[in-house]
Design an enzyme around this catalytic site. Structure first.
Site, PDB file in Angstrom:
ATOM      1  N   HIS A   1     -27.596  79.098 -24.656  1.00 45.37           N
ATOM      2  CA  HIS A   1     -26.010  79.386 -24.892  1.00 45.37           C
ATOM      3  C   HIS A   1     -25.489  78.462 -23.791  1.00 45.37           C
ATOM      4  O   HIS A   1     -26.167  77.728 -22.919  1.00 45.37           O
ATOM      5  CB  HIS A   1     -26.059  81.060 -24.356  1.00 45.37           C
TER       6      HIS A   1
ATOM      7  N   ASP B   1     -25.476  76.904 -16.272  1.00 45.83           N
ATOM      8  CA  ASP B   1     -26.559  77.090 -15.550  1.00 45.83           C
ATOM      9  C   ASP B   1     -27.766  76.871 -16.610  1.00 45.83           C
ATOM     10  O   ASP B   1     -28.880  76.979 -16.151  1.00 45.83           O
ATOM     11  CB  ASP B   1     -26.804  78.172 -14.923  1.00 45.83           C
ATOM     12  N   HIS B   2     -27.520  76.698 -17.949  1.00 50.08           N
ATOM     13  CA  HIS B   2     -28.313  76.515 -18.924  1.00 50.08           C
ATOM     14  C   HIS B   2     -28.439  75.115 -19.597  1.00 50.08           C
ATOM     15  O   HIS B   2     -29.029  74.993 -20.464  1.00 50.08           O
ATOM     16  CB  HIS B   2     -28.360  77.925 -20.147  1.00 50.08           C
TER      17      HIS B   2
ATOM     18  N   HIS C   1     -24.995  88.615 -25.324  1.00 51.05           N
ATOM     19  CA  HIS C   1     -24.581  88.186 -23.877  1.00 51.05           C
ATOM     20  C   HIS C   1     -22.923  88.177 -24.217  1.00 51.05           C
ATOM     21  O   HIS C   1     -22.415  88.377 -25.048  1.00 51.05           O
ATOM     22  CB  HIS C   1     -25.212  86.704 -23.861  1.00 51.05           C
TER      23      HIS C   1
ATOM     24  N   ASP D   1     -29.915  84.297 -21.794  1.00 52.98           N
ATOM     25  CA  ASP D   1     -29.341  85.833 -21.133  1.00 52.98           C
ATOM     26  C   ASP D   1     -29.167  87.027 -22.133  1.00 52.98           C
ATOM     27  O   ASP D   1     -28.548  86.505 -23.114  1.00 52.98           O
ATOM     28  CB  ASP D   1     -28.144  85.525 -20.423  1.00 52.98           C
TER      29      ASP D   1
ATOM     30  N   HIS E   1     -34.624  84.737 -14.350  1.00 53.62           N
ATOM     31  CA  HIS E   1     -33.147  84.698 -14.002  1.00 53.62           C
ATOM     32  C   HIS E   1     -32.668  85.520 -13.085  1.00 53.62           C
ATOM     33  O   HIS E   1     -31.761  86.433 -13.318  1.00 53.62           O
ATOM     34  CB  HIS E   1     -32.376  85.059 -15.679  1.00 53.62           C
TER      35      HIS E   1
END
Lengths: 304, 304
Positions: free
Chosen positions: A63, A67-68, A143, A213, A271
């Site tokens: 996604h 941070d990804h 999410h 997530d 995570h």
């Protein structure tokens, strides 16, 4: 056995800490390297852990939270400096396209390879990639924004030949392939030698699932049922269950409940929220439900 | 003395290594933190070295190569998560605008502070910022794309009052300011007390100059003449002088020649090529020309 393992490059969450890097991991399947998520600093982690950057096959982005994904421009720049010629496929939510096309065009204008962006479908289970030994699927997570989990699945393998039986029955080479696939052998005299006298079972196909997530979301269970290893986010301890629900994240206990309900063999937690300087509570809470639970850490290798 | 120091967060060049991070450093001037360049992973370095992220005042980007700028989106995201309210000024080449506006809008849509982009003029010496104790200037460097160096300069300070002389002559408070500025004092009886009997000289204004990335470029000497500390890129050793010229970088020796010609007090070398696992050759080559040369390293503090 062909290689099938996972290297954790980052298992922290959005806020950076000195303990954890943002999300990224590498799946090495038969010497092809597939990256899942690419937070800032991922290429530095690859250097640190001496992974073969040149073997990177493609990237799967769950996604579009920073941070990804913010490690992609730097990684692509470095691949270019290293002289990469082969195209790079990135599977990601479609909104990545206008953002990253302009960025990559600007920061690596003279690239000698193409970056192909493949949009993810976050509504259903989808085959993304297939080669002779592997399939990679995406499936919907729950999410705050469209998010996908990923399933890496080895293909069914041929049965193992019992060399001495092949020699004993003088089986011609051109029949071996059929026998590996399960066929019996019929001798010149019409005698049937059943396959299980000639072969032993193949190694069962190994499967790895990545779920980050996501809120607690039992809808994913059919996709991950019985996998060898499940990586499931566990941003919070149970004391923060309300915060987990509000932010569409999971507690360690919820991750364990998913693992148990899906009958997976091993659960990896990751995570982790920046608020935790040590993770024993998360591990304990998960192991109370699903004993074969492990904390991930940067540099960890998981052999399937 | 008010605080005026520099912290090195990264002194590597474009290719990441396990030894060096990409370019970034912090100038702390009177407890305001100014960042120069912001390569990938800069926010992680700030965490590692426990710098007060909340004190970050503004960012100065020398040029738009990825290793000087790709850390901005992650840093801005983190500032937002930390609850920053005050606006953030970024001084950078104007081409940053379309790229970063879209990225920041996407990754931190609900920011509670504005990011203001101020375009740099890479053709001449320019005042960028000024407060009561400091001026920050940019000046042109010579690189493959438009690039600026930066000069941080304290303002002239008032002279130090000699307390005992003020008391002895019973000088009224309302005259102190003029005396600090250099005025003489005239007594009731018309006697002139010269200023240098009442005050001692102010500390000379301190100056710090940053020159990266740049080819050997003596045109910068008038801007950096006599600075207390000069950070000058030294991507290569003298054996790679041809490569330095081709890529518009400098050798360590060239950095030292600039330092010597400009009469600076101290030279710091940085922006080291990934090819060097140790830097003694660079240091030796520079010190042969300019003895007060030092290698930078991640975490280094330079007190001016």
């Amino acid at each position: 056995m062909t290689r099938f393992d996972v290297k954790i490059l980052g298992c922290g969450s959005a806020m950076p800490t000195t303990l954890h890097n943002p999300s990224s991991q590498l799946v090495n399947a038969n010497e092809k390297i597939f990256m899942i998520d690419c937070g800032e600093g991922t290429q530095l982690q690859m250097r640190k852990f001496k992974t073969r950057i040149s073997k990177l096959h493609s990237i799967f982005i769950s996604h579009l939270h920073g941070d990804h994904v913010l490690g992609i421009p730097g990684l692509v720049s470095t691949l270019n400096m290293l002289g990469r010629k082969g195209d790079l496929n990135i599977y990601a939510p479609k909104e990545i396209e206008p953002l990253f096309s302009a960025t990559l065009e600007f920061f690596c204008p003279h690239r000698e390879f193409q970056v192909h962006l493949f949009p993810l479908n976050d509504k259903e289970f989808n085959l993304l990639y297939e080669n002779k030994s592997l399939r990679i699927y995406s499936f919907p997570l729950k999410h705050r924004i469209p998010t996908c989990g990923f399933l890496f699945e080895e293909k069914e393998k041929p049965r193992h030949i019992k060399r001495e039986m092949i020699d004993f029955h003088q089986i011609p080479i051109h029949q071996i392939k059929a026998i590996k696939a399960g066929a019996d052998f019929v001798t010149d005299k019409g005698k049937v030698i059943p396959n299980d006298m000639l072969t032993s079972p193949a190694n069962p196909p190994r499967r790895y699932a990545y779920c980050s997530d996501t809120a607690y979301y039992p809808d994913i269970i059919p996709y991950i049922e019985g996998v060898d290893v499940l990586y499931h986010e566990a941003t919070f301890a149970e004391a923060e269950a309300v915060r987990a629900q509000q932010t569409f994240h999971s507690t360690a206990r919820q991750a364990a409940e998913i693992a148990q309900a899906a009958g997976v063999k091993k659960l990896l937690l990751g995570h982790f929220s920046a608020r935790y300087t040590e993770l024993n509570d998360l591990l304990r809470e998960a192991q109370a439900i699903f004993p074969n639970t492990h904390l991930t850490f940067e540099g960890m290798d998981i052999i399937l």
